[in-house]
Design an enzyme around this catalytic site. Structure first.
Site: not given
Ligand code: NOJ
Length: 564
Positions: A97, A198, A255, A328-329
């Protein structure tokens, strides 16, 4: 030759919750290493490790204090080296990541930057004077409240699009970019196989950081139109390719909240050398109201069909899709889009079929392959996620009832995806012998890896099959996508076609039996059933068919070959 990431399946590990080897209640690298065989058996090609770098853990590692150190709780650089070696020895790949929209406020760049206005690192972050007693602009942080924090020492504010402990890096600064590229090359030289980047489409902000329009009742405005896909984003990504990635045969996935297909075409067009693929979010926002993710609204299948198909069509010629329902989000997909009660197994298989037969690179998030579900926490004290804790406070302060808030958290909190991986029916689901950092989902006795492996009809074995099929049928990787039965409110159906081969994919999205009649030109008469989740039903090869609740069927035909 086709790039390897086009026929790969990626498995995402959230290390904190995957496997604890030293019983401190926190997953770690030795834990990951001990489960490589499991991943190999599943058939995956690439592991994406969520951040394992040194971090004060304000946002579970997405706040990095040192990009070139391993977090103590996860082990040592030596553990990491061993892990990479073993992953490679087993014929798999590892991507890391890359979190470079922001760092931790404990990163030395920031502790320096704060010192004075003329510090060498001052300009590595985004500092502005306040407007009178107010913040420099009215943007809202993605984790709630203002996106600015005043630093008393120099009496200026710094921008943080996430938590206060995640100051945004200033990509306009050439030295910063240079340091980032150097750090990336350091990891690439260690032998990693790529990066998941990210919120990478946030790195270029509109120059003067203007106020955004406030909606009625809001204290802060979104601001996102001034920092998503900003003016220099393509320039920065192309520079990153030249200065960091060039010469390495690696994969990159960016992302990108709020990305549109036209922009994704640019990001992923190979001739522009920016990214291999992006994570788009459109389908993740279809079950929410205008006020954002906490405002629940039922998903309409037609919207999902329209959205996923739009992306399939847009990236057909140039570019490439990433395929995901979980990470994970996000809440667990079986709870969100399927049925995590009586039809858990069948609906999880249906969702997997729907996704894995599309064109793009599929991502499996830990636990998805055994149908892990959302977690029924009953107290706010059980939650750990900063976004969840912040929104809870905000909604309570706004006068929302506990009951309503919990409805939203049960459906959408990121902690739904972050409870420990359920390995067995042992205490703490076999994740740790200590006290886990976040409670285990109480359903672990029913839903766990050990049980799934032992049952040939489990979701796990179904994923294995889907992954294996991708390796054997080129049409799954390269076939052209076409949505069929567009207006059917219950069934998501499409074809994939490659020369004389065709797949016909039929998914009943709901828990009610339904019948479909295939359009002209789509013939099942010479097809064989490649994979399906309704073994109990008799499978007729008619063009009119009945689909049992949550049925998924994939038919295959090759011209000139009949199923006689
Ligand atoms: C996206 C990530 O997937 C998430 O888990 C994170 O809180 C935010 N970006 C900030 O880095």
């Amino acid at each position: 030759m086709e790039p390897w990431w086009k026929n790969s399946v990626v498995y995402q590990i959230y290390p904190r919750s995957f496997m604890d080897s030293n019983n401190d209640g926190i997953g770690d690298l030795q834990g990951v290493k001990s489960k490589l065989n499991y991943l190999k058996q599943l058939g995956i090609d690439v592991i994406w490790l969520s951040p394992v770098y040194d971090s004060p853990n304000d946002d579970n590692g997405y706040d990095i204090r040192d990009y070139q150190q391993i977090m103590d709780e996860f082990g040592t650089m030596d553990d990491w080296d061993q892990l990479l070696k073993e992953v490679h020895d087993m014929g798999m790949k590892l991507i890391m990541d890359l979190v470079v929209n922001h760092s931790s406020d404990e990163h030395v760049w920031f502790t320096q930057s704060k010192q004075s206005k003329d510090n060498h690192y001052r300009d590595y972050y985004i500092w502005r004077d306040g407007k009178g007693l107010k913040e420099p602009n009215n943007w809202r942080s993605n984790f709630g409240g203002s996106a600015w924090k005043l630093d008393e020492q120099t009496d200026q504010y710094y921008l943080h699009l996430f938590s206060e402990k995640q100051p945004d890096l200033n990509w306009e600064n050439r030295n910063l970019r240079h340091d980032i590229y150097q750090m990336m090359r350091w990891w690439l030289n260690k032998g990693i196989d790529g990066f998941r980047m990210d919120v990478i489409n946030f790195i270029s902000k509109v120059d003067d950081l203007p106020d955004d329009e406030l909606k009625p009742g809001q204290t802060y405005a979104s601001g996102s139109k001034y920092y998503r896909n900003g003016p220099k984003i393509h320039e920065f990504l192309q520079e990153m390719n030249k200065e960091a990635l060039a010469g390495f045969d690696v994969m990159t996935v960016g992302e990108m909240p709020g990305v549109q297909p036209e922009q994704a075409q640019l990001y992923t067009d190979p001739s522009r050398t920016e990214l291999n693929m992006v994570f788009q979010f459109e389908h993740m926002g279809l079950d929410q109201g205008p006020n954002g993710k906490w405002e629940l609204s039922p998903l309409k299948l037609r919207d999902l069909k329209r959205s996923l198909s739009k992306w399939q069509y847009a990236l057909e010629e140039k570019g490439w899709n990433s395929l995901y329902f979980n990470n994970h989000d996000q809440p667990r997909s079986v709870s969100r889009f399927g049925d995590d009660g009586v039809c858990r197994i069948k609906s999880a298989k249906m969702l997997a079929t729907l996704l894995h037969m599309m064109k793009g690179t599929p991502y499996v998030y830990q636990g998805e392959e055994i149908g892990m579900t959302n977690v029924p926490f009953t107290s706010i004290n059980q939650y750990r996620d900063i976004e969840t804790l912040n929104i809870y406070k905000e909604l309570r302060a706004d006068g929302k009832s506990e009951e309503d808030i919990f409805k939203s958290l049960h459906a959408k909190s990121r902690d739904n995806a972050r409870t420990p991986m359920q390995w067995s029916d042992q205490e703490q689901a076999g994740f740790t012998n200590g006290v886990p950092w976040i409670d285990v989902n109480p359903n672990y006795k029913e839903i766990n890896v050990q049980k799934a492996i032992a049952d040939p009809h489990s979701i796990y074995h179904y994923y294995r099959k889907l992954i294996e099929l991708r390796k054997s049928y080129d049409v799954i990787v390269n076939g052209t996508y076409e949505l069929i039965l567009e207006d059917d409110p219950n069934v998501f159906a499409y074809t994939r076609t490659l020369e004389d081969e065709q797949l016909i994919v039929l998914c009943n999205f709901y828990g009610k039996k339904t019948s479909v009649s295939l359009p002209e030109g789509v013939q099942l008469s010479e097809a064989t059933l490649l994979v399906g989740n309704d073994e109990e039903n008799e499978i007729g090869l008619e063009n009119e068919l009945v689909l049992s609740p949550y049925a998924a069927r994939v038919y295959y035909k090759k011209e000139g070959v009949t199923n006689e």
